[in-house]
Scaffold this active site. Structure first.
Site, PDB file in Angstrom:
ATOM      1  N   ILE A  47       6.284 127.011  20.851  1.00  0.00           N
ATOM      2  CA  ILE A  47       5.605 128.303  20.985  1.00  0.00           C
ATOM      3  C   ILE A  47       5.363 128.912  19.611  1.00  0.00           C
ATOM      4  CG2 ILE A  47       5.744 130.634  21.963  1.00  0.00           C
ATOM      5  CD1 ILE A  47       7.200 129.340  24.357  1.00  0.00           C
ATOM      6  N   CYS A  48       6.312 128.758  18.718  1.00  0.00           N
ATOM      7  CA  CYS A  48       6.126 129.243  17.342  1.00  0.00           C
ATOM      8  C   CYS A  48       4.952 128.529  16.692  1.00  0.00           C
ATOM      9  CB  CYS A  48       7.381 129.023  16.513  1.00  0.00           C
ATOM     10  SG  CYS A  48       8.805 129.944  17.108  1.00  0.00           S
ATOM     11  N   GLU A  49       4.811 127.248  17.008  1.00  0.00           N
ATOM     12  CA  GLU A  49       3.698 126.483  16.437  1.00  0.00           C
ATOM     13  C   GLU A  49       2.365 127.043  16.923  1.00  0.00           C
ATOM     14  OE1 GLU A  49       1.733 122.029  16.334  1.00  0.00           O
ATOM     15  OE2 GLU A  49       3.921 122.216  16.360  1.00  0.00           O
TER      16      GLU A  49
END
Length: 157
Positions: A47-49
């Site tokens: 999700i951070c990506e």
């Protein structure tokens, strides 16, 4: 324990952190621009990506709106370098809030003591350095960048 995060109207703390190219970056030194601080828990997570890739994809839009977007997490510089390379991120500064660990996240009230990372959050700072928009997301939620773009478009009219 979570800290009380900044509210709309609060003055945003000034800071300097190194980006993935090991250059010191002080966002507040940019006169007349809005600043988007996109806090995310950890590099190398899906999700951070998506969150960081979205900043990169919207780079041109942000430029037109005079918004400087920064990704921030507590990861080390080396991790940030490798991650930016892996994702092909060229335009977006990924800042390492590594030492003092989560120092900027703490200043913004977004550090999570129990896990040692920051909340997933977007903080939009006006040219006068006050917080004009802040949203904390569920750790499994991809932040909606369009909401921020719409907000800035409205402000600029």
């Amino acid at each position: 324990m979570t800290h009380h995060h900044l509210q709309v109207g609060d003055t945003a703390p000034e800071f300097s952190l190194n980006n993935q190219d090991n250059q010191a970056v002080n966002p507040m030194a940019l006169a007349g621009k809005r600043i988007l601080l996109s806090f995310h828990p950890l590099a190398w997570t899906s999700i951070c990506e998506i969150q960081m890739r979205t900043l990169e994809v919207k780079h041109t839009v942000f430029k037109e709106l005079e918004v400087m977007a920064y990704g921030i997490s507590v990861d080390s510089l080396k991790s940030k370098q490798a991650w930016a390379d892996a994702m092909g991120i060229k335009e977006t500064n990924l800042l390492a809030d590594f030492w003092p660990h989560g120092g900027v996240a703490r200043q913004y009230g977004l550090f999570l003591d129990d896990t040692g990372v920051s909340n997933r959050a977007n903080v939009l700072i006006a040219p006068d350095h006050t917080v004009e928009w802040i949203k904390i997301y569920d750790i499994h939620e991809v932040p909606d960048i369009e909401a921020i773009i719409a907000f800035v478009n409205q402000k600029k009219q």
